[in-house]
Design a protein around this motif. Structure first.
Motif, mmCIF file in Angstrom:
data_model
loop_
_atom_site.group_PDB
_atom_site.id
_atom_site.type_symbol
_atom_site.label_atom_id
_atom_site.label_comp_id
_atom_site.label_asym_id
_atom_site.label_seq_id
_atom_site.Cartn_x
_atom_site.Cartn_y
_atom_site.Cartn_z
ATOM 1 N N GLY A 165 0.773 -1.235 0.000
ATOM 2 C CA GLY A 165 0.000 0.000 0.000
ATOM 3 C C GLY A 165 0.798 1.276 0.000
ATOM 4 N N SER A 197 1.969 -3.947 -6.057
ATOM 5 C CA SER A 197 0.599 -4.460 -6.122
ATOM 6 C C SER A 197 0.550 -5.834 -6.776
ATOM 7 C CB SER A 197 -0.307 -3.481 -6.879
ATOM 8 O OG SER A 197 -0.423 -2.258 -6.177
ATOM 9 N N ALA A 235 -8.732 -8.804 -5.479
ATOM 10 C CA ALA A 235 -9.215 -7.421 -5.332
ATOM 11 C C ALA A 235 -9.310 -7.033 -3.863
ATOM 12 C CB ALA A 235 -10.574 -7.267 -6.015
ATOM 13 N N HIS A 236 -9.812 -7.937 -3.045
ATOM 14 C CA HIS A 236 -9.988 -7.648 -1.619
ATOM 15 C C HIS A 236 -8.634 -7.440 -0.931
ATOM 16 C CE1 HIS A 236 -12.565 -7.516 1.918
ATOM 17 N NE2 HIS A 236 -11.685 -8.270 2.567
ATOM 18 N N VAL A 294 -6.936 -3.981 -2.224
ATOM 19 C CA VAL A 294 -7.625 -2.773 -1.750
ATOM 20 C C VAL A 294 -7.493 -2.617 -0.233
ATOM 21 C CG1 VAL A 294 -9.883 -1.654 -1.522
ATOM 22 C CG2 VAL A 294 -9.209 -2.656 -3.695
ATOM 23 N N THR A 295 -7.573 -3.720 0.513
ATOM 24 C CA THR A 295 -7.404 -3.610 1.962
ATOM 25 C C THR A 295 -5.966 -3.216 2.325
ATOM 26 O OG1 THR A 295 -7.051 -6.015 2.077
ATOM 27 C CG2 THR A 295 -9.255 -5.193 2.620
ATOM 28 N N TYR A 342 -4.193 -1.074 0.532
ATOM 29 C CA TYR A 342 -4.222 0.382 0.356
ATOM 30 C C TYR A 342 -4.904 1.051 1.548
ATOM 31 C CZ TYR A 342 -3.227 -0.641 -4.609
ATOM 32 O OH TYR A 342 -2.672 -1.079 -5.779
ATOM 33 N N MET A 343 -6.032 0.497 1.961
ATOM 34 C CA MET A 343 -6.784 1.070 3.082
ATOM 35 C C MET A 343 -5.961 1.052 4.364
ATOM 36 S SD MET A 343 -10.274 -0.333 4.917
ATOM 37 C CE MET A 343 -9.326 -1.480 5.929
ATOM 38 N N PHE A 370 -10.847 3.912 0.171
ATOM 39 C CA PHE A 370 -10.525 2.481 0.115
ATOM 40 C C PHE A 370 -11.338 1.660 1.110
ATOM 41 C CE2 PHE A 370 -6.446 4.145 -1.734
ATOM 42 C CZ PHE A 370 -6.668 3.637 -3.008
ATOM 43 N N ALA A 430 -14.489 1.019 -0.796
ATOM 44 C CA ALA A 430 -14.211 -0.009 -1.804
ATOM 45 C C ALA A 430 -14.099 -1.388 -1.168
ATOM 46 C CB ALA A 430 -12.914 0.338 -2.541
ATOM 47 N N THR A 431 -13.496 -1.453 0.023
ATOM 48 C CA THR A 431 -13.372 -2.726 0.745
ATOM 49 C C THR A 431 -14.735 -3.299 1.098
ATOM 50 O OG1 THR A 431 -11.229 -2.111 1.674
ATOM 51 C CG2 THR A 431 -12.464 -3.816 2.834
ATOM 52 N N LEU A 453 -16.272 -4.777 -2.028
ATOM 53 C CA LEU A 453 -15.616 -6.040 -2.379
ATOM 54 C C LEU A 453 -15.949 -7.139 -1.382
ATOM 55 C CD1 LEU A 453 -12.147 -4.612 -3.452
ATOM 56 C CD2 LEU A 453 -13.832 -5.712 -4.934
#
Length: 448
Positions: free
Chosen positions: A30, A140, A185-186, A189-190, A192-193, A230, A233-234, A237
């Motif tokens: 992230g 990533s 994806a999960h 994105v997590t 990043y969060m 994010f 988004a989480t 997802l």
């Protein structure tokens, strides 16, 4: 040491390694995106504070990468040492993403080195910013490829097993298994969060400790906005992940939700305790599990009654699910209130008590990541390769796993404490105020 003890210690050591590695791996995935966004904002606004943010975050990121490499190597080593039967079977099918993960890391590391050592070599900072694109992509995709391996363990395909022999092996089909899209994806994105909330927590902590510099305020506002984006988004997802589980791994969803009997109009159960098979003190949201699984209130959700007792995951994963979801929703709410509060100039968002809530968001986001991975791994039990190989059949029979556990635990303790000490000393000796003053002197010298 008997076989059962070897299996037990193998599981404990693997869990310890994954739990430690995932902290550095998540930050490693992230942080590059955060650095890139900070530098882009700094160039766009001609704001030295954001440029300095990118510099300082990069220094801390290098430490996390170093520890992540060590623990990642440990995972690769332990897969072969602790789970030889699994690697003998699965290694022939899913080796491609393992190789690609190594390639993605080297891709990231090369450009990270160039980026660090060319800070002041570009008159046009936009060209320097371009070096961060392969760093962020490499970081990533490291997560993407290694998560594909985990997805394969949950939904194995791309081969046939005939009389114990592998035939019709297709690595590409194995990679693009049904679990891959939602899981990859999960995870990304997590990451990043979590990185956004960890960086925000550091900035808020500095504000609480008396460094009321505008630099920290900008850092907190930027990372909390990213955390909000994010976290939303989480949540979306997470909904897709629930639908995947309902279709492909219904036993995991049923165990996580204490859903014992197949039926329609099923509520979502949060918290509570089990008392002789009866659920007590739980919060039940009507129809929510049916909506999660099938998008309509009267959708049928498969319960644990459809599975034999030896195929049911441990029921304590319900609390892991609750922990993950509760923290995720709390962080989304907290970041929303903060962002709106700054925009509307609500005074309580800069109060001491609220700032401490923001500081807690950092470790809470890490805890949510841990709970999510524990849920994923424990929820697949008793399988290491779902429907094909049980965990007990994949483990080593070596009598020295307990010694390995102690040695690796000592290594992780040294790495954990060492990395924290190095980071604290690194930033304590180079304060924001001093760096900004040094930059101002450098610019004055350039002008004269």
């Amino acid at each position: 040491m008997g076989n059962e003890e070897a299996i037990f210690f193998s599981r404990v050591l693997t869990e310890l390694t994954l739990s430690f590695h995932i902290i550095y791996a998540t930050i490693g995935v992230g942080i590059p995106l955060m650095i890139m966004i900070a530098q882009w904002v700094g160039i766009k606004k001609q704001d030295e504070h954001y440029i300095l943010l990118a510099r300082r975050w990069t220094r801390g990121y290098v430490i996390s990468v170093a520890v992540g490499v060590v623990t990642g190597t440990a995972i690769g080593l332990q897969l072969s040492l602790l789970w030889p039967n699994f690697m003998q079977l699965a290694g022939n099918v899913i080796a491609l993403p393992l190789f690609m993960e190594t390639f993605a890391f080297f891709f990231e590391a090369i450009f990270l080195g160039i980026y660090i050592y060319t800070w002041d070599r570009f008159e046009n900072q936009r060209k320097h910013l371009l070096l961060l694109i392969p760093v962020a992509i490499g970081a990533s995709f490291s997560a993407v490829f290694i998560t594909i391996v985990n997805a394969f363990m949950n939904a194995p395909q791309g081969f046939d097993l005939v009389k114990g022999q592998l035939v019709n092996v297709s690595p590409i089909v194995a990679m693009f298994n049904p679990a891959m899209p939602t899981k990859v994806a999960h995870v990304v994105v997590t990451a990043y969060m979590t990185s956004a909330f960890v960086l925000a927590a550091i900035g808020v902590y500095r504000l609480l400790k008396g460094s009321d510099h505008l630099y920290h305020k900008k850092a907190v506002f930027l990372t909390m906005k990213l955390g909000l984006v994010f976290s939303i988004a989480t949540a979306l997802l997470g909904d897709f992940s629930g639908k995947y589980l309902a279709e492909y791994q219904p036993e995991k969803l049923a165990a996580a939700e204490w859903h014992f009997e197949t039926g329609k109009e099923v509520p979502l159960i949060l918290y509570g305790v089990l008392d002789n098979g009866e659920i007590k003190y739980a919060i039940k949201i009507p129809f929510a599990l049916s909506i999660l699984a099938g998008e309509v209130p009267n959708a049928e959700v498969i319960g644990l009654d459809r599975f034999s007792e030896d195929e049911v995951p441990p029921l304590y994963i319900h609390y892991l699910f609750d922990t993950m979801v509760t923290i995720g929703m709390w962080l989304a709410l907290l970041s929303f209130v903060y962002v709106i509060g700054v925009w509307k100039k609500w005074t309580f968002v800069i109060s001491k008590w609220f700032r401490w809530l923001l500081v807690l968001g950092g470790p809470l986001s890490i805890l949510a990541i841990e709970a999510g991975w524990w849920l994923d791994e424990v929820g697949r039990q008793p399988w290491i390769l779902r429907g094909i190989m049980r965990t007990k059949d994949a483990a080593t029979t070596s009598g020295h796993v307990d010694t390995m556990l102690l040695l690796f635990a000592g290594l992780y303790l040294i790495l954990g404490v060492g990395s924290v000490v190095v980071l604290i000393r690194m930033f304590r000796k180079n304060s924001v105020e001093q760096e900004l003053a040094d930059r101002a002197v450098e610019k004055a010298g350039e002008l004269t």
